[in-house]
Design a protein around this motif. Structure first.
Motif, PDB file in Angstrom:
ATOM      1  N   UNK A   1       9.368   5.599  23.204  1.00 25.09           N
ATOM      2  CA  UNK A   1       8.538   4.688  22.336  1.00 25.09           C
ATOM      3  C   UNK A   1       9.163   3.368  22.281  1.00 25.09           C
ATOM      4  N   UNK A   2       8.141   2.220  22.558  1.00 31.80           N
ATOM      5  CA  UNK A   2       8.989   0.925  22.712  1.00 31.80           C
ATOM      6  C   UNK A   2       8.054   0.005  21.806  1.00 31.80           C
ATOM      7  N   UNK A   3       8.471  -0.688  20.864  1.00 28.86           N
ATOM      8  CA  UNK A   3       7.846  -1.614  20.044  1.00 28.86           C
ATOM      9  C   UNK A   3       9.078  -2.375  19.336  1.00 28.86           C
ATOM     10  N   UNK A   4       9.014  -3.504  18.692  1.00 31.27           N
ATOM     11  CA  UNK A   4       9.945  -4.448  18.155  1.00 31.27           C
ATOM     12  C   UNK A   4      10.683  -3.823  16.832  1.00 31.27           C
ATOM     13  N   UNK A   5      10.061  -2.797  16.151  1.00 32.19           N
ATOM     14  CA  UNK A   5      10.617  -2.460  14.932  1.00 32.19           C
ATOM     15  C   UNK A   5      11.521  -1.073  15.055  1.00 32.19           C
ATOM     16  N   UNK A   6      12.728  -1.121  15.210  1.00 39.19           N
ATOM     17  CA  UNK A   6      13.511   0.017  15.505  1.00 39.19           C
ATOM     18  C   UNK A   6      13.204   1.114  14.545  1.00 39.19           C
ATOM     19  N   UNK A   7      13.113   0.417  13.124  1.00 42.53           N
ATOM     20  CA  UNK A   7      13.000   1.844  11.836  1.00 42.53           C
ATOM     21  C   UNK A   7      11.644   2.128  12.071  1.00 42.53           C
ATOM     22  N   UNK A   8      10.574   1.555  12.388  1.00 45.91           N
ATOM     23  CA  UNK A   8       9.232   2.261  12.449  1.00 45.91           C
ATOM     24  C   UNK A   8       9.270   3.460  13.618  1.00 45.91           C
ATOM     25  N   UNK A   9      10.141   2.965  14.583  1.00 48.11           N
ATOM     26  CA  UNK A   9      10.216   3.730  15.864  1.00 48.11           C
ATOM     27  C   UNK A   9      10.884   5.031  15.347  1.00 48.11           C
ATOM     28  N   UNK A  10      11.999   4.898  14.644  1.00 48.13           N
ATOM     29  CA  UNK A  10      12.773   6.073  14.367  1.00 48.13           C
ATOM     30  C   UNK A  10      12.044   7.054  13.589  1.00 48.13           C
ATOM     31  N   UNK A  11      10.917   6.340  12.618  1.00 48.99           N
ATOM     32  CA  UNK A  11      10.240   7.305  11.718  1.00 48.99           C
ATOM     33  C   UNK A  11       9.366   8.202  12.636  1.00 48.99           C
ATOM     34  N   UNK A  12       8.811   7.546  13.802  1.00 50.17           N
ATOM     35  CA  UNK A  12       7.824   8.241  14.605  1.00 50.17           C
ATOM     36  C   UNK A  12       8.482   9.124  15.392  1.00 50.17           C
ATOM     37  N   UNK A  13       9.627   8.791  15.872  1.00 53.43           N
ATOM     38  CA  UNK A  13      10.540   9.830  16.468  1.00 53.43           C
ATOM     39  C   UNK A  13      10.862  11.249  15.658  1.00 53.43           C
ATOM     40  N   UNK A  14      11.032  10.729  14.303  1.00 61.71           N
ATOM     41  CA  UNK A  14      11.301  11.791  13.428  1.00 61.71           C
ATOM     42  C   UNK A  14       9.961  12.848  13.295  1.00 61.71           C
ATOM     43  N   UNK A  15       9.042  12.398  13.327  1.00 55.32           N
ATOM     44  CA  UNK A  15       7.527  12.974  13.110  1.00 55.32           C
ATOM     45  C   UNK A  15       7.524  13.879  14.309  1.00 55.32           C
ATOM     46  N   UNK A  16       7.701  13.296  15.364  1.00 54.70           N
ATOM     47  CA  UNK A  16       7.483  13.917  16.682  1.00 54.70           C
ATOM     48  C   UNK A  16       8.509  15.046  16.873  1.00 54.70           C
ATOM     49  N   UNK A  17       9.699  14.938  16.376  1.00 65.46           N
ATOM     50  CA  UNK A  17      10.627  15.783  16.432  1.00 65.46           C
ATOM     51  C   UNK A  17      10.401  17.041  15.473  1.00 65.46           C
ATOM     52  N   UNK A  18       9.596  16.671  14.453  1.00 68.53           N
ATOM     53  CA  UNK A  18       9.465  18.038  13.507  1.00 68.53           C
ATOM     54  C   UNK A  18       8.087  18.882  14.262  1.00 68.53           C
ATOM     55  N   UNK A  19       7.492  18.126  15.279  1.00 75.26           N
ATOM     56  CA  UNK A  19       6.531  18.904  16.009  1.00 75.26           C
ATOM     57  C   UNK A  19       7.034  19.324  17.259  1.00 75.26           C
ATOM     58  N   UNK A  20       8.522  19.287  17.426  1.00 73.76           N
ATOM     59  CA  UNK A  20       8.908  19.986  18.621  1.00 73.76           C
ATOM     60  C   UNK A  20       8.763  19.066  19.914  1.00 73.76           C
ATOM     61  N   UNK A  21       8.586  17.828  19.693  1.00 69.53           N
ATOM     62  CA  UNK A  21       8.617  17.003  20.913  1.00 69.53           C
ATOM     63  C   UNK A  21       9.530  16.133  21.107  1.00 69.53           C
ATOM     64  N   UNK A  22      10.183  15.930  22.316  1.00 68.15           N
ATOM     65  CA  UNK A  22      11.120  15.221  22.582  1.00 68.15           C
ATOM     66  C   UNK A  22      10.927  13.824  22.651  1.00 68.15           C
ATOM     67  N   UNK A  23      11.579  13.081  21.717  1.00 69.45           N
ATOM     68  CA  UNK A  23      11.110  11.332  22.025  1.00 69.45           C
ATOM     69  C   UNK A  23      12.245  10.545  21.798  1.00 69.45           C
ATOM     70  N   UNK A  24      12.343   9.653  21.983  1.00 70.19           N
ATOM     71  CA  UNK A  24      13.496   8.503  21.835  1.00 70.19           C
ATOM     72  C   UNK A  24      12.816   7.019  21.641  1.00 70.19           C
ATOM     73  N   UNK A  25      13.522   6.249  20.823  1.00 68.29           N
ATOM     74  CA  UNK A  25      13.069   4.922  20.369  1.00 68.29           C
ATOM     75  C   UNK A  25      13.897   3.913  21.329  1.00 68.29           C
TER      76      UNK A  25
END
Length: 89
Positions: free
Chosen positions: A30-54
Motif C-alpha cells: 500500500x502506497x500513499x502519503x499518510x502513513x497512519x491511514x496506511x497502517x489502519x488499512x494494513x490492520x484491517x487487511x491483517x484481520x482478514x488474513x491478508x498479508x499487507x505492508x505500508x
C-alpha cells in the motif's frame, strides 16, 4: 508469491482492491502519503488474513515514489501488478 502495489491506497477503493486481490492470495503493498491511514488499512487487511505492508510516499515526489516501490518489491520479491489511482487534493 504474487503481489500487487496499490499507489494512492485509501480506505475505500484502495482497501476494496486490496481485499479483492488479497483474498486471492496476493501480498499487498500500500502506497500513499499518510502513513497512519496506511497502517489502519494494513490492520484491517491483517484481520482478514491478508498479508499487507505500508510504504508511505507522495506520488508527486518521483524519487520518493520510486523508493517506496523498490522497498515494496524487495519485501515481496517483486511487484506483479501495479494499480495507480491517487487522488489529488
Amino acid at each position: 508469491m504474487t503481489s500487487i502495489a496499490i499507489v494512492g491506497a485509501g480506505p475505500q477503493l484502495g482497501l476494496a482492491i486490496a481485499r479483492t486481490f488479497g483474498t486471492q492470495g496476493f501480498d499487498v503493498a500500500l502506497i500513499s502519503r499518510n502513513g497512519e491511514k496506511l497502517d489502519g488499512i494494513v490492520g484491517k487487511l491483517a484481520a482478514d488474513g491478508i498479508t499487507a505492508a505500508a510504504f508511505p510516499a507522495n506520488v508527486l515526489d518521483r524519487a520518493g515514489l520510486t523508493h517506496a516501490l523498490k522497498e515494496a518489491a524487495a519485501k515481496f520479491g517483486g511487484i506483479d501488478i501495479l494499480e495507480y489511482s491517487p487522488v489529488r487534493r
